[in-house]
Motif scaffolding. Structure first.
Motif, PDB file in Angstrom:
ATOM      1  N   HIS A 297       1.983 -22.585 -18.780  1.00  0.00           N
ATOM      2  CA  HIS A 297       2.548 -22.762 -20.124  1.00  0.00           C
ATOM      3  C   HIS A 297       1.699 -23.720 -20.949  1.00  0.00           C
ATOM      4  O   HIS A 297       1.375 -23.440 -22.114  1.00  0.00           O
ATOM      5  N   ARG A 298       1.291 -24.836 -20.351  1.00  0.00           N
ATOM      6  CA  ARG A 298       0.501 -25.826 -21.088  1.00  0.00           C
ATOM      7  C   ARG A 298      -0.887 -25.282 -21.412  1.00  0.00           C
ATOM      8  O   ARG A 298      -1.452 -25.581 -22.474  1.00  0.00           O
ATOM      9  N   ALA A 299      -1.452 -24.479 -20.526  1.00  0.00           N
ATOM     10  CA  ALA A 299      -2.768 -23.890 -20.795  1.00  0.00           C
ATOM     11  C   ALA A 299      -2.690 -22.882 -21.937  1.00  0.00           C
ATOM     12  O   ALA A 299      -3.585 -22.815 -22.792  1.00  0.00           O
ATOM     13  N   MET A 300      -1.622 -22.086 -21.989  1.00  0.00           N
ATOM     14  CA  MET A 300      -1.464 -21.107 -23.060  1.00  0.00           C
ATOM     15  C   MET A 300      -1.228 -21.784 -24.408  1.00  0.00           C
ATOM     16  O   MET A 300      -1.596 -21.257 -25.457  1.00  0.00           O
ATOM     17  N   LEU A 301      -0.605 -22.951 -24.385  1.00  0.00           N
ATOM     18  CA  LEU A 301      -0.399 -23.708 -25.623  1.00  0.00           C
ATOM     19  C   LEU A 301      -1.684 -24.376 -26.093  1.00  0.00           C
ATOM     20  O   LEU A 301      -1.758 -24.845 -27.228  1.00  0.00           O
ATOM     21  N   GLY A 302      -2.688 -24.439 -25.232  1.00  0.00           N
ATOM     22  CA  GLY A 302      -3.931 -25.099 -25.585  1.00  0.00           C
ATOM     23  C   GLY A 302      -3.947 -26.568 -25.247  1.00  0.00           C
ATOM     24  O   GLY A 302      -4.881 -27.286 -25.610  1.00  0.00           O
ATOM     25  N   GLU A 303      -2.934 -27.038 -24.516  1.00  0.00           N
ATOM     26  CA  GLU A 303      -2.875 -28.454 -24.149  1.00  0.00           C
ATOM     27  C   GLU A 303      -3.814 -28.773 -22.993  1.00  0.00           C
ATOM     28  O   GLU A 303      -4.235 -29.925 -22.836  1.00  0.00           O
ATOM     29  N   ASP A 425      -2.125 -13.441 -26.711  1.00  0.00           N
ATOM     30  CA  ASP A 425      -0.969 -14.305 -26.944  1.00  0.00           C
ATOM     31  C   ASP A 425      -1.257 -15.772 -26.704  1.00  0.00           C
ATOM     32  O   ASP A 425      -0.458 -16.628 -27.096  1.00  0.00           O
ATOM     33  N   GLY A 426      -2.385 -16.107 -26.041  1.00  0.00           N
ATOM     34  CA  GLY A 426      -2.623 -17.486 -25.640  1.00  0.00           C
ATOM     35  C   GLY A 426      -3.787 -18.128 -26.365  1.00  0.00           C
ATOM     36  O   GLY A 426      -4.585 -17.462 -27.042  1.00  0.00           O
ATOM     37  N   ALA A 444       3.091 -14.561 -29.643  1.00  0.00           N
ATOM     38  CA  ALA A 444       2.189 -15.603 -29.160  1.00  0.00           C
ATOM     39  C   ALA A 444       2.813 -16.982 -29.253  1.00  0.00           C
ATOM     40  O   ALA A 444       3.884 -17.185 -29.840  1.00  0.00           O
ATOM     41  N   LYS A 445       2.096 -17.947 -28.654  1.00  0.00           N
ATOM     42  CA  LYS A 445       2.487 -19.339 -28.735  1.00  0.00           C
ATOM     43  C   LYS A 445       2.318 -19.821 -30.178  1.00  0.00           C
ATOM     44  O   LYS A 445       1.542 -19.238 -30.936  1.00  0.00           O
ATOM     45  N   PRO A 446       3.053 -20.868 -30.592  1.00  0.00           N
ATOM     46  CA  PRO A 446       3.038 -21.292 -32.003  1.00  0.00           C
ATOM     47  C   PRO A 446       1.647 -21.517 -32.578  1.00  0.00           C
ATOM     48  O   PRO A 446       1.346 -21.072 -33.690  1.00  0.00           O
ATOM     49  N   ARG A 447       0.786 -22.203 -31.821  1.00  0.00           N
ATOM     50  CA  ARG A 447      -0.559 -22.458 -32.347  1.00  0.00           C
ATOM     51  C   ARG A 447      -1.314 -21.162 -32.579  1.00  0.00           C
ATOM     52  O   ARG A 447      -2.031 -20.996 -33.580  1.00  0.00           O
ATOM     53  N   ALA A 454      -3.371 -12.075 -37.713  1.00  0.00           N
ATOM     54  CA  ALA A 454      -2.141 -11.308 -37.898  1.00  0.00           C
ATOM     55  C   ALA A 454      -1.148 -11.703 -36.827  1.00  0.00           C
ATOM     56  O   ALA A 454      -1.531 -12.129 -35.732  1.00  0.00           O
ATOM     57  N   ARG A 455       0.140 -11.549 -37.154  1.00  0.00           N
ATOM     58  CA  ARG A 455       1.224 -11.851 -36.212  1.00  0.00           C
ATOM     59  C   ARG A 455       2.088 -10.611 -36.055  1.00  0.00           C
ATOM     60  O   ARG A 455       2.500 -10.003 -37.046  1.00  0.00           O
TER      61      ARG A 455
END
Length: 480
Positions: A297-303, A425-426, A444-447, A454-455
């Protein structure tokens, strides 16, 4: 004063006659009018103030009879049941004149998305029950955290009030008018006076869930680039108000004729994360699945940096039998609309590829099942006993590698990058999306939602074909 008294005194209520009309739908129908135009429009404000005591008797629009040549003031022809408009707002430019840049806005209603009225609930409304049966609404005066370091510096901004439940759970005329009003706030290129528009309902004219708007000309790129416009706060707020996705694209040949579509796999082509499924098969230690899911989850958020996060998770899988990949095949849940989408793209002659940060055995198998042309993913070492060693073979298919593979596949297939679409999505998909003409963030994740071009957040990935300009009937024919 009554209408009769007004006529007796030699004055009459001003009317919007045909000579006063313009070619702009927005200018004629918006509630606010400039002082130079007669202010005889009665909108919702007059209803609230009490319009029951006011007599409104607008005269019908004057249609000049057709005599073989449409009038410059009235280019609408109505004759023997035929109605035709001879205006040319979206026609090809005359030879020798500069090309008019047009903007295509595709509005897709997110019918299945959960809706909330506001981030801060109204004190007059009863609290909504949470999953545990208790109230899920937090009082406005309650602190969001007890940790001073995490306390927000500013109060959260409330979401806009949703309007789709008031004016229709579809792309209503008021929704379109609101969007046109929003776009009219952006400056036009020098020399352009009016913004003209036309629309097509791509799925159903009576209850449209997908509407394509053609805006001419596009807002001045010197004031606001297309990439910045896609991320504009007004666009995002409009999406929240009307429960829609807005996809903005220039009206070019490349939009209608893509030649390569590249997909991420986990949480895109399938609804799960494969590495989380693998971790769930290990019972000792019991918290392993939760630890792996948290890193994912944290990797997909870019954290977290994707490559190191992936190696860390693979190390936790040491000792699993290599046959686990075959065992997971029946468990994979393919995203709704994916088989039909791949079938439609193949019939159009569009090449497809899957670039996954997961594992090659499952990625290659899924690509074969769906008929995808190219498949790339990570390989892991297996010991002599047939068990995973916890190490990764070669380069990890992360952010940079996905971008490289997209360009390599496009070059191998002889495809111009302007004819490539990337879906993911990530955060590790963002570079891949930047290299394509259009990057699409799928649930996708918010970022990623904010950074992508496009979304899409609907119920079926088949919605991607609407961005090419296809209608529902055409999509059904292609995917049958």
């Amino acid at each position: 004063m009554s209408e009769a008294d007004s006529t007796k005194n030699g004055t009459s209520r001003p009317q919007l006659t045909s000579s006063m009309r313009s070619s702009s739908y927005l200018s004629d129908h918006q509630q606010y009018r400039p002082p130079t135009k007669p202010d005889n429009h009665y909108g919702i404000d007059t209803v609230v103030e009490g319009v029951q005591n006011t007599q409104i008797s607008p005269s019908p629009p004057q249609i000049i009879p057709f005599n073989g040549i449409p009038s410059p003031d009235n280019h609408k022809v109505v004759e023997s049941g035929v109605s035709h408009d001879f205006s040319h707002p979206n026609c090809a430019a005359a030879p020798g004149t500069p090309r008019t840049d047009r903007l295509i806005a595709t509005l897709i209603y997110k019918a299945t998305s959960p809706r909330v009225s506001n981030a801060v609930p109204s004190p007059r409304l009863a609290p909504s029950p949470g999953l545990d049966g208790e109230s899920s609404d937090i009082p406005a005066n309650m602190a969001p955290t007890t940790d001073l370091a995490e306390f927000p510096m500013e109060p959260p901004i409330a979401d806009p009030e949703p309007l789709d439940h008031l004016y229709g759970s579809y792309i209503s005329p008021l929704c379109i008018t609101s969007f046109l009003h929003l776009m009219s706030t952006f400056p036009l290129p020098p020399g352009s006076n009016d913004l003209s528009s036309s629309h097509r309902c791509l799925d159903n004219s009576d209850h449209p869930l997908v509407v394509e708007l053609t805006l001419s000309p596009a807002p001045a790129p010197t004031y606001l680039s297309l990439n910045d416009m896609r991320k504009h706060e007004l666009i995002y707020r409009f999406e929240r108000e009307w429960n829609v996705d807005v996809v903005l694209q220039p009206d070019t040949l490349w939009r209608r004729h893509p030649r390569l579509v590249v997909f991420d796999m986990d949480s895109t082509l399938i609804t799960q994360e494969v590495i989380d499924l693998l971790a769930a098969t290990i019972t000792n230690p019991p918290d392993l699945a939760a630890r792996v899911a948290d890193i994912t989850h944290r990797a997909m958020l870019g954290e977290l940096e994707f490559d190191s996060a992936f190696r860390e998770r693979v190390a936790l899988l040491k000792g699993l039998p290599a046959t686990i990949f075959e065992d997971l095949r029946p468990v994979l849940d393919v995203t709704k609309g994916v088989p039909q989408l791949v079938r439609a793209l193949k019939r159009l002659g569009v090449k497809t590829a899957v670039l996954s940060g997961g594992f090659l055995p499952l990625t290659s198998w899924l690509a074969g099942e769906l008929g995808i042309d190219h498949a790339h993913a990570n390989e892991v070492y297996v010991d002599d006993a047939g068990r995973l060693t916890g190490e990764v073979k070669g380069r990890i298919v992360g952010r940079e590698r996905k971008q490289e593979l997209l360009l390599e596949i496009a070059a191998r297939e002889g495809v111009d990058p302007r004819q490539v679409i990337a879906v993911g999505d990530g955060a590790n998909d963002l570079l891949m999306m930047e290299s394509a003409r259009l990057g699409v963030a799928w649930h996708a994740k918010p970022r990623v939602q904010m950074e992508a071009g496009a979304r899409l957040n609907g119920g079926s990935l088949l919605d991607l074909l609407y961005l090419f300009g296809f209608t529902r009937e055409e999509i059904e024919e292609l995917s049958a």
